[in-house]
Design a protein around this motif. Structure first.
Motif, short mmCIF file in Angstrom:
data_model
loop_
_atom_site.label_atom_id
_atom_site.label_comp_id
_atom_site.label_asym_id
_atom_site.label_seq_id
_atom_site.Cartn_x
_atom_site.Cartn_y
_atom_site.Cartn_z
N GLU A 43 52.95 70.77 49.78
CA GLU A 43 54.01 69.56 50.40
C GLU A 43 53.89 69.71 51.92
O GLU A 43 54.05 68.81 52.59
CB GLU A 43 55.44 70.08 49.78
CG GLU A 43 55.41 69.46 48.31
CD GLU A 43 55.00 70.65 47.31
OE1 GLU A 43 54.79 71.72 47.80
OE2 GLU A 43 54.51 70.51 46.30
N GLU A 44 53.79 71.12 52.53
CA GLU A 44 53.97 71.25 53.93
C GLU A 44 52.80 70.72 54.46
O GLU A 44 52.60 69.96 55.50
CB GLU A 44 54.07 72.74 53.99
CG GLU A 44 55.46 73.44 53.82
CD GLU A 44 55.59 74.69 54.10
OE1 GLU A 44 56.70 75.36 54.40
OE2 GLU A 44 54.53 75.42 54.03
N SER A 46 50.75 68.33 53.30
CA SER A 46 50.76 66.73 53.17
C SER A 46 51.58 66.31 54.19
O SER A 46 51.12 65.35 54.91
CB SER A 46 51.45 66.49 51.82
OG SER A 46 50.45 66.83 50.77
N ASP A 47 52.78 66.82 54.40
CA ASP A 47 53.85 66.42 55.41
C ASP A 47 52.94 66.56 56.91
O ASP A 47 53.31 65.72 57.64
CB ASP A 47 54.91 67.26 55.55
CG ASP A 47 56.00 66.83 54.26
OD1 ASP A 47 55.48 65.84 53.79
OD2 ASP A 47 56.81 67.59 54.19
N TRP A 48 52.36 67.88 57.22
CA TRP A 48 51.68 67.86 58.48
C TRP A 48 50.67 66.76 58.66
O TRP A 48 50.53 66.37 59.59
CB TRP A 48 51.08 69.41 58.39
CG TRP A 48 50.18 69.66 59.45
CD1 TRP A 48 50.62 69.82 60.85
CD2 TRP A 48 48.78 69.93 59.58
NE1 TRP A 48 49.65 70.17 61.52
CE2 TRP A 48 48.35 70.14 60.74
CE3 TRP A 48 47.77 70.06 58.67
CZ2 TRP A 48 47.12 70.71 61.18
CZ3 TRP A 48 46.71 70.41 58.97
CH2 TRP A 48 46.47 70.73 60.25
N ASN A 50 50.41 63.85 57.31
CA ASN A 50 50.98 62.78 57.61
C ASN A 50 51.52 62.52 58.88
O ASN A 50 51.41 61.49 59.66
CB ASN A 50 52.14 62.34 56.65
CG ASN A 50 51.52 62.06 55.26
OD1 ASN A 50 50.44 61.56 55.22
ND2 ASN A 50 52.20 62.23 54.14
N SER A 51 52.07 63.79 59.55
CA SER A 51 52.56 63.71 60.95
C SER A 51 51.59 63.38 62.01
O SER A 51 51.68 62.94 63.00
CB SER A 51 53.49 65.00 61.18
OG SER A 51 52.36 66.02 61.39
N HIS A 54 50.90 59.81 62.73
CA HIS A 54 52.12 58.92 63.20
C HIS A 54 52.53 59.35 64.62
O HIS A 54 53.58 58.78 65.41
CB HIS A 54 53.18 58.95 62.23
CG HIS A 54 52.91 58.28 60.97
ND1 HIS A 54 52.77 57.12 60.89
CD2 HIS A 54 52.94 58.97 59.82
CE1 HIS A 54 52.41 56.74 59.52
NE2 HIS A 54 52.44 57.97 58.91
N ARG A 55 52.19 60.34 65.16
CA ARG A 55 52.67 60.85 66.33
C ARG A 55 51.72 60.08 67.52
O ARG A 55 50.69 59.72 67.60
CB ARG A 55 52.09 62.31 66.60
CG ARG A 55 50.91 62.81 66.65
CD ARG A 55 50.73 64.27 66.88
NE ARG A 55 49.42 64.64 66.76
CZ ARG A 55 48.85 65.96 66.67
NH1 ARG A 55 49.66 66.80 66.81
NH2 ARG A 55 47.89 66.13 66.77
#
Length: 77
Positions: A43-44, A46-48, A50-51, A54-55
């Motif tokens: 999960e971490e 995946s979030d990383w 995805n970030s 979008h940055r």
């Protein structure tokens, strides 16, 4: 997506019994990066990933100008 696949590959190799140095050498990563991926949950990771999409980037305001220069002078690329 490529980084998430790399994360999965690091975990697969670790489950197969490879040491961190061997994983780093096999995947052409630094040992620090292998440790970072091993410390992350899926999960971490995946979030990383995805970030990363979008940055905002510092050169975004100059993107069109830079692409224009590269189109005008292709020998610089």
């Amino acid at each position: 997506m490529e980084k998430l696949l790399l994360y999965l590959r690091v975990h697969q190799l670790k489950e197969q019994g490879f040491k961190v140095a061997a994983i780093a050498k096999k995947l052409d990563l630094s040992r620090n990066t292998v440790y970072k991926y091993l410390d992350m949950t899926f999960e971490e990771a995946s979030d990383w990933v995805n970030s990363l999409n979008h940055r905002s980037k510092k050169l975004n305001p100059y993107r069109d100008r830079i692409l224009g220069w590269l189109n005008e002078h292709p020998d610089l690329a």
